[in-house]
Design a protein around this motif. Sequence first.
Motif, mmCIF file in Angstrom:
data_model
loop_
_atom_site.group_PDB
_atom_site.id
_atom_site.type_symbol
_atom_site.label_atom_id
_atom_site.label_comp_id
_atom_site.label_asym_id
_atom_site.label_seq_id
_atom_site.Cartn_x
_atom_site.Cartn_y
_atom_site.Cartn_z
ATOM 1 N N ALA A 1 -7.252 2.292 3.539
ATOM 2 C CA ALA A 1 -6.030 2.977 3.993
ATOM 3 C C ALA A 1 -5.412 3.773 2.841
ATOM 4 O O ALA A 1 -4.969 4.920 3.023
ATOM 5 N N ASP A 2 -5.363 3.173 1.639
ATOM 6 C CA ASP A 2 -4.796 3.882 0.491
ATOM 7 C C ASP A 2 -5.671 5.061 0.089
ATOM 8 O O ASP A 2 -5.166 6.115 -0.300
ATOM 9 N N ARG A 3 -6.999 4.878 0.173
ATOM 10 C CA ARG A 3 -7.892 6.002 -0.149
ATOM 11 C C ARG A 3 -7.621 7.195 0.766
ATOM 12 O O ARG A 3 -7.622 8.342 0.332
ATOM 13 N N ALA A 4 -7.383 6.890 2.032
ATOM 14 C CA ALA A 4 -7.151 7.960 3.006
ATOM 15 C C ALA A 4 -5.862 8.720 2.694
ATOM 16 O O ALA A 4 -5.748 9.920 2.983
ATOM 17 N N TYR A 5 -4.878 8.031 2.100
ATOM 18 C CA TYR A 5 -3.642 8.703 1.675
ATOM 19 C C TYR A 5 -3.838 9.420 0.339
ATOM 20 O O TYR A 5 -3.428 10.565 0.146
ATOM 21 N N PHE A 6 -4.480 8.721 -0.607
ATOM 22 C CA PHE A 6 -4.530 9.151 -2.003
ATOM 23 C C PHE A 6 -5.357 10.422 -2.194
ATOM 24 O O PHE A 6 -4.955 11.337 -2.914
ATOM 25 N N TYR B 1 -9.051 5.331 -7.407
ATOM 26 C CA TYR B 1 -9.537 5.526 -6.029
ATOM 27 C C TYR B 1 -10.509 4.410 -5.650
ATOM 28 O O TYR B 1 -10.441 3.852 -4.544
ATOM 29 N N SER C 1 0.865 -1.186 0.000
ATOM 30 C CA SER C 1 0.000 0.000 0.000
ATOM 31 C C SER C 1 0.900 1.234 0.000
ATOM 32 O O SER C 1 2.116 1.124 0.189
ATOM 33 N N PHE C 2 0.301 2.413 -0.221
ATOM 34 C CA PHE C 2 1.100 3.646 -0.170
ATOM 35 C C PHE C 2 1.870 3.742 1.150
ATOM 36 O O PHE C 2 3.046 4.094 1.182
ATOM 37 N N GLY C 3 1.177 3.396 2.237
ATOM 38 C CA GLY C 3 1.794 3.510 3.561
ATOM 39 C C GLY C 3 2.945 2.548 3.779
ATOM 40 O O GLY C 3 3.808 2.775 4.638
ATOM 41 N N ALA D 1 -3.639 13.696 -1.069
ATOM 42 C CA ALA D 1 -2.411 13.899 -1.854
ATOM 43 C C ALA D 1 -2.754 14.352 -3.273
ATOM 44 O O ALA D 1 -2.168 15.315 -3.789
#
Lengths: 232, 232
Positions: B125-130, B119, B40-42, B133
């Motif tokens: 979790a990735d949505r919360a980052y993406f 999206y 994931s991004f994180g 950003a």
Amino acid sequence: MQRLLYSLSGASGQHYSPHVWKIMMSLKHKGLDFELKPVSFGDISKIEDGSFTSVPVLNDQGTLLGDSFEIAEYLEETYQDAPSLFDGPGGLQLSHFVESYCKTVLHPTLAVIAVMDMYNIMSDADRAYFRPAREKRFGKSLEDVYAGRDAELSTLPEKLNPVRDLLTNQDWFGGEKAMHADYVLFGTLQWCKVCCPDPILAPSDPVNLWFERMLDLHDYMGRKAVSEAVAA
Amino acid sequence: MQRLLYSLSGASGQHYSPHVWKIMMSLKHKGLDFELKPVSFGDISKIEDGSFTSVPVLNDQGTLLGDSFEIAEYLEETYQDAPSLFDGPGGLQLSHFVESYCKTVLHPTLAVIAVMDMYNIMSDADRAYFRPAREKRFGKSLEDVYAGRDAELSTLPEKLNPVRDLLTNQDWFGGEKAMHADYVLFGTLQWCKVCCPDPILAPSDPVNLWFERMLDLHDYMGRKAVSEAVAA
């Protein structure tokens, strides 16, 4: 036997064909001297054996060739001991992509930018051929095409984005040295440099800095041609 | 020792990173098996020694590499007996131009086309980052970016003109066979193929016919990934 390169030229001998410039640079890259033979549009069908419909045409000591990419491939194969134009088969294949980029992205824009300046440097005979041919292609008068010049010029910086991005990390398409792909773009831009009194690139544009380096290559051949054209 | 390729992936394991696809195809081109490690991004900052900020990251039996072009160069140098990715030094240099074209001409357009579909396939979790950003990068909400999708999509055919022109005369960027430059464009377009339910290219477009040939390469790797993504 001689090496003759037939080139469209203006009334005062200005060599402005982008495709001829690709080969002028490629011949010098290979260390080959040549004699430039200026022709008018009306002369093209009379070049050598009469089988050609465009320039450049190269007579390499009796071998006749047309089409700039085919000439470059011939030079690479025939003069293998001289510096390479493609640096291997992958470089040859991807040079086709640089051609396709120049042909589809830059040529249509530069054709508008340069049209009236080209016309202005032509002989009367070439003007009589060029005006109706181009007005048919554009579907309007040269003057009406010219009226759109500034708008077209304003699109050029964005169209050069891929080149600018490339030149952020390397000095030449060929990496540490120029290759045929450099000459493909150079010929395309040199067309306007020879015809147009006003610059088409901002001085600090990395594409312009590369173009200035190109003008210095091969004993300043491209630069001399421009100053001769200006003096003419 | 294993060969691990770290890849951003959707909630159902869809591998959508264009840069990872470039290396998936290049590894197979070299005949090299690998294990895909979804992240994931994180997770990116926790990959291997923690020094990477983007994917792909390759752990080739203990050798760590990031950046798709650097990985391709490493593969070419390390596995010289396997089929070439560049076909010589000129092919390597001009592959940079294909990268620059994809980065500057296609990516900004595809980023708009794919943004909402990307999206939608992400984990929470990735949505919360993406979302924050990308909304910062675009300067507007994802929904407002998505509102411009159709307009952006309509510019894509013209932006692909250089590729279409190239493919009129040859089947691959590499001529008679695919090379890394093919994988660079393939990865760029596969990004949307994996994320977007609707096709972005007309079926009869020569670029689409080439893309379909690309999907068949290496035991249909690209095609299987799409059908798995659709099934997921």
